[in-house]
Design a protein around this motif. Structure first.
Motif, PDB file in Angstrom:
ATOM      1  N   SER A 116     -90.647 -16.741 -28.788  1.00  0.00           N
ATOM      2  CA  SER A 116     -91.520 -16.801 -27.617  1.00  0.00           C
ATOM      3  C   SER A 116     -92.507 -17.955 -27.729  1.00  0.00           C
ATOM      4  O   SER A 116     -92.988 -18.291 -28.825  1.00  0.00           O
ATOM      5  CB  SER A 116     -92.289 -15.484 -27.459  1.00  0.00           C
ATOM      6  OG  SER A 116     -93.110 -15.237 -28.577  1.00  0.00           O
ATOM      7  N   GLU A 118     -95.621 -20.231 -25.135  1.00  0.00           N
ATOM      8  CA  GLU A 118     -96.455 -20.147 -23.934  1.00  0.00           C
ATOM      9  C   GLU A 118     -97.054 -21.515 -23.634  1.00  0.00           C
ATOM     10  O   GLU A 118     -97.470 -22.235 -24.550  1.00  0.00           O
ATOM     11  CB  GLU A 118     -97.579 -19.122 -24.123  1.00  0.00           C
ATOM     12  CG  GLU A 118     -98.403 -18.893 -22.864  1.00  0.00           C
ATOM     13  CD  GLU A 118     -99.456 -17.809 -23.060  1.00  0.00           C
ATOM     14  OE1 GLU A 118     -99.595 -16.946 -22.175  1.00  0.00           O
ATOM     15  OE2 GLU A 118    -100.126 -17.824 -24.110  1.00  0.00           O
ATOM     16  N   THR A 133    -100.457 -19.484 -16.972  1.00  0.00           N
ATOM     17  CA  THR A 133     -99.528 -19.837 -18.036  1.00  0.00           C
ATOM     18  C   THR A 133     -98.147 -19.232 -17.792  1.00  0.00           C
ATOM     19  O   THR A 133     -97.982 -18.278 -17.032  1.00  0.00           O
ATOM     20  CB  THR A 133    -100.046 -19.347 -19.402  1.00  0.00           C
ATOM     21  OG1 THR A 133    -100.169 -17.914 -19.374  1.00  0.00           O
ATOM     22  CG2 THR A 133    -101.393 -19.976 -19.711  1.00  0.00           C
ATOM     23  N   ALA A 135     -94.946 -17.682 -19.945  1.00  0.00           N
ATOM     24  CA  ALA A 135     -94.333 -17.262 -21.204  1.00  0.00           C
ATOM     25  C   ALA A 135     -92.875 -17.679 -21.169  1.00  0.00           C
ATOM     26  O   ALA A 135     -92.170 -17.410 -20.192  1.00  0.00           O
ATOM     27  CB  ALA A 135     -94.458 -15.757 -21.381  1.00  0.00           C
ATOM     28  N   TYR A 137     -89.222 -17.620 -23.157  1.00  0.00           N
ATOM     29  CA  TYR A 137     -88.460 -16.926 -24.184  1.00  0.00           C
ATOM     30  C   TYR A 137     -87.063 -17.524 -24.234  1.00  0.00           C
ATOM     31  O   TYR A 137     -86.358 -17.547 -23.236  1.00  0.00           O
ATOM     32  CB  TYR A 137     -88.377 -15.423 -23.892  1.00  0.00           C
ATOM     33  CG  TYR A 137     -89.738 -14.783 -23.858  1.00  0.00           C
ATOM     34  CD1 TYR A 137     -90.248 -14.122 -24.967  1.00  0.00           C
ATOM     35  CD2 TYR A 137     -90.529 -14.869 -22.716  1.00  0.00           C
ATOM     36  CE1 TYR A 137     -91.513 -13.551 -24.936  1.00  0.00           C
ATOM     37  CE2 TYR A 137     -91.786 -14.313 -22.679  1.00  0.00           C
ATOM     38  CZ  TYR A 137     -92.275 -13.646 -23.797  1.00  0.00           C
ATOM     39  OH  TYR A 137     -93.528 -13.093 -23.756  1.00  0.00           O
ATOM     40  N   ALA A 141     -86.991 -12.638 -22.473  1.00  0.00           N
ATOM     41  CA  ALA A 141     -88.205 -12.806 -21.692  1.00  0.00           C
ATOM     42  C   ALA A 141     -88.963 -11.510 -21.632  1.00  0.00           C
ATOM     43  O   ALA A 141     -88.424 -10.444 -21.868  1.00  0.00           O
ATOM     44  CB  ALA A 141     -87.879 -13.274 -20.275  1.00  0.00           C
ATOM     45  N   ASP A 143     -92.676  -9.625 -19.552  1.00  0.00           N
ATOM     46  CA  ASP A 143     -93.993  -9.633 -18.975  1.00  0.00           C
ATOM     47  C   ASP A 143     -94.771  -8.476 -19.592  1.00  0.00           C
ATOM     48  O   ASP A 143     -95.823  -8.644 -20.141  1.00  0.00           O
ATOM     49  CB  ASP A 143     -93.931  -9.554 -17.439  1.00  0.00           C
ATOM     50  CG  ASP A 143     -92.871  -8.597 -16.935  1.00  0.00           C
ATOM     51  OD1 ASP A 143     -92.416  -7.752 -17.729  1.00  0.00           O
ATOM     52  OD2 ASP A 143     -92.513  -8.708 -15.759  1.00  0.00           O
ATOM     53  N   ASN A 167     -97.249 -16.052 -15.215  1.00  0.00           N
ATOM     54  CA  ASN A 167     -98.218 -15.099 -14.700  1.00  0.00           C
ATOM     55  C   ASN A 167     -98.827 -15.668 -13.421  1.00  0.00           C
ATOM     56  O   ASN A 167     -98.596 -16.827 -13.056  1.00  0.00           O
ATOM     57  CB  ASN A 167     -99.283 -14.751 -15.743  1.00  0.00           C
ATOM     58  CG  ASN A 167    -100.136 -15.943 -16.157  1.00  0.00           C
ATOM     59  OD1 ASN A 167    -100.227 -16.939 -15.443  1.00  0.00           O
ATOM     60  ND2 ASN A 167    -100.763 -15.855 -17.318  1.00  0.00           N
TER      61      ASN A 167
END
Length: 493
Positions: A116, A118, A133, A135, A137, A141, A143, A167
Motif C-alpha cells: 500500500s 498513499e 489523498t 490510497a 494498492y 485496495a 477504504d 478519499n
C-alpha cells in the motif's frame, strides 16, 4: 503544534474571542494572498501552482491544525452516538458478538500480500486547504478494511491490478459541491499524470514528474517492478461510493471539459443512486446497529448536528473531513436520512447558515450539476456527455434493501435504457445489467455456540451491505458480476 482552544460564537451578534478573531482575520488575509498569487493562472492544475500560492496553502494547513480540535469539538461529541464506545474507530475490527462477522484486523491487506502507498491528488478548496489523498494498492485496495468486498480483493489480485482509492470530503462537513470538485480533480490528476512533488512535500530529493513515476519508484524500493496499463480502467463503487462512481463516470464523459479517460467497465454494488432518505411510520422506532431508537431522539440529534454545522458555516470555518472510520459518523447518515435533512444538508452552500433555500439551478432551470444525485444526473445530463465514454455498467442490489431502495436503482436503469436519452448505448444486457439478489446461500451470522462463534445460513433477507464476507464460489450472483466486468476490463483483442 499546540491547538488553540475557544468556543465558536453561536450567533452573528456574539462577540468572537481573541483567538477566534485571529482565525477569521488570518483566513481573510490568506484568501487575498492566494488570489494574488494565482492571478493570471486560471485553469492551472493544482500540482503546478506557483510558489507563492503553495506557500499560502501550506500556511492555511498549519493554521488549521491549530484550530481544528476546537472547531470540531462539539460535532465530534454529536457523532459519537449512541456512546463513544459504540462509535469507536476500532469497533468493527475483530468485533465482539453480535458483530463478530467483522473479524478482520488492521493488517488484513498485508496478509493478503498487497503493498500500500498513499499520495496527494488535490486539496480542498475550503479555508483549511486539507490534502485529498489517494490510497494506492498494487494488486489490492481498501477504504475501510472491515467493509471491503472479499471478492473484489481476490479478483484484483487475479488481474494483477493497481487499485487507486481516492478519499473525498465527507458529510456533514462537506457538501455535494465539495465531492464533485474532488472527483474532477482526481480525474484530472489521473489523466494528466499529476504529482505533488518536492515543492509540496519538502522532500528535496523528490524529483518525480508524475504519479506513475512516483509509484514505480515506491514499488522499486520494495524490490518490485511495475508496469502501468493506464488505459485499462475499471470503476467500482458501493453504496454512497456508487454515487461517487456515477458522478465520476458522467464527469469524465462530459463533452465540454471531460477527461475522456477510457473506462472499460463499471460495477455498482447496492448503489445510493438517489438522495438518501429513509421512511418510517409515525411512532415507528428506528433500528441502528441492533437496538431501536425513538424517532424523537433521532430528530433531536439531527437538529443538533445541523445547528452545529450551520454555526460553523456562518463564520466560514467548517473544517474538511476526508476520513471517519465507521461506526463513527454512521449515526450522522441515520439522523439526516430519517429526518429528511440529507438532501438540503448536502445541497447547502458554504457560508450560508440555513438549510431552507432552494438549491442552485443552471441557465436552463435545472438543478445545478454539482448538486445532482445519480438519477438526476442520468436524466438531465444525457445531452452533455459523449455516451461512447460511458462504460458498460453492471449493478447488483438486494431485493429488500431498506437503506437504498431497489426502486431507485431500477429508475436509474430505466433512464439509461431510454433511447431518446442515450440512444443504443445501453440497449441490452451486454452494456447494462441489473441483477436483483433475492437469496444468499451462505451468509455468516453470529452464533456463540458455533465454531469461531459464526455460523452460515441460507437466507432471503438481502438488504444493504450484504456482500463483504461472501465467497463467489458459493454465491452465483458474485461470480456472474465479476465475470461480466472482468471480461470487459483488461487487454482487448
Amino acid at each position: 503544534m499546540s491547538s488553540s482552544k475557544f468556543n465558536v460564537p453561536s450567533g452573528p451578534n456574539d462577540a468572537p474571542s481573541k483567538e477566534f478573531q485571529e482565525l477569521l482575520d488570518g483566513n481573510k488575509e490568506r484568501n487575498g494572498e492566494l488570489a494574488g498569487a494565482l492571478a493570471g493562472s486560471e485553469g492551472l492544475p493544482k500540482w503546478n501552482y506557483p510558489p507563492g500560492a503553495i506557500k499560502t496553502i501550506k500556511k492555511a494547513r498549519q493554521e488549521a491544525s491549530k484550530y481544528r480540535d476546537s472547531l470540531s469539538a462539539e460535532l465530534t461529541k454529536l457523532l459519537e452516538w449512541p456512546t463513544p464506545e459504540e462509535a469507536h474507530a476500532d469497533f468493527f475490527y475483530q468485533a465482539a458478538p453480535p458483530n463478530n462477522v467483522f473479524n478482520r484486523n488492521k493488517n488484513w491487506f498485508n496478509e493478503e500480500k498487497f503493498h500500500s502507498f498513499e499520495t496527494q491528488y488535490s486539496f480542498s478548496d475550503r479555508w483549511d486547504k486539507q490534502p485529498l489523498t489517494a490510497a494506492i494498492y498494487c494488486t489490492g485496495a481498501a477504504d475501510f478494511i472491515p467493509w471491503y468486498s472479499q471478492t473484489a480483493v481476490h479478483r484484483a489480485r487475479q488481474k494483477n491490478a493497481i487499485i487507486i482509492a481516492p478519499n473525498y470530503p465527507l458529510g456533514p462537513e462537506g457538501n455535494y459541491v465539495d465531492i464533485y470538485e474532488a472527483i474532477f480533480d482526481f480525474l484530472r490528476w489521473y489523466k494528466e499524470d499529476g504529482y505533488f512533488g518536492k515543492d509540496w512535500t519538502d522532500k528535496k530529493d523528490d524529483e518525480n514528474k508524475s504519479w506513475q513515476e512516483w509509484l514505480r519508484g515506491e514499488v522499486a524500493k520494495k524490490g518490485g517492478k511495475l508496469a502501468i496499463a493506464k488505459d485499462q480502467v475499471y470503476v467500482e463503487g458501493e453504496s454512497a461510493g456508487a454515487h461517487a462512481a456515477v458522478t465520476a463516470m458522467w464527469l469524465n464523459a462530459t463533452i465540454d471539459g471531460g477527461m475522456k479517460i477510457p473506462i472499460q467497465a463499471a460495477l455498482l454494488r447496492f448503489p445510493m443512486i438517489a438522495h438518501y432518505k429513509r421512511k418510517f411510520k409515525e411512532g415507528e422506532d428506528v433500528p441502528y446497529m441492533g437496538p431501536k431508537y425513538d424517532q424523537t431522539i433521532i430528530k433531536d440529534q439531527a437538529e443538533a448536528v445541523a445547528k452545529e454545522i450551520l454555526k460553523l458555516e456562518r463564520w466560514g470555518v467548517v473544517p474538511t473531513c476526508t476520513g471517519r472510520p465507521p461506526p463513527r459518523g454512521m449515526a450522522f447518515a441515520v439522523f439526516l436520512s430519517v429526518t429528511g435533512k440529507w438532501q438540503p444538508s448536502f445541497q447547502r452552500q458554504h457560508g450560508d447558515p440555513t438549510l431552507d433555500k432552494k438549491p442552485r439551478v443552471d441557465d436552463e432551470g435545472n438543478i445545478h450539476e454539482t448538486l445532482m444525485d445519480g438519477i438526476e444526473r442520468a436524466e438531465i445530463c444525457a445531452n452533455r456527455v459523449d455516451a461512447n465514454f460511458l462504460p458498460p455498467i453492471y449493478i447488483y442490489h438486494g431485493h429488500n434493501d431498506t437503506n437504498c431502495p431497489l426502486t431507485d436503482t431500477e429508475k436509474f436503469v430505466e433512464t439509461l435504457q431510454d433511447h431518446d436519452l442515450y440512444g443504443d448505448r445501453f440497449k441490452d444486457e451486454e452494456t447494462l445489467c441489473l441483477n436483483v439478489v433475492r437469496e444468499l446461500n451462505k451468509k455468516p451470522v453470529s452464533d456463540p455456540d458455533a465454531a469461531n462463534r459464526l455460523k452460515y445460513v441460507r437466507t432471503d433477507e438481502v438488504r444493504h451491505g450484504f456482500d463483504y464476507y461472501l465467497n463467489e464460489n458459493e454465491e452465483q450472483f458474485l461470480k456472474d458480476a465479476y465475470d461480466w466486468v472482468g471480461s470487459r476490463w483488461g487487454p482487448q483483442e
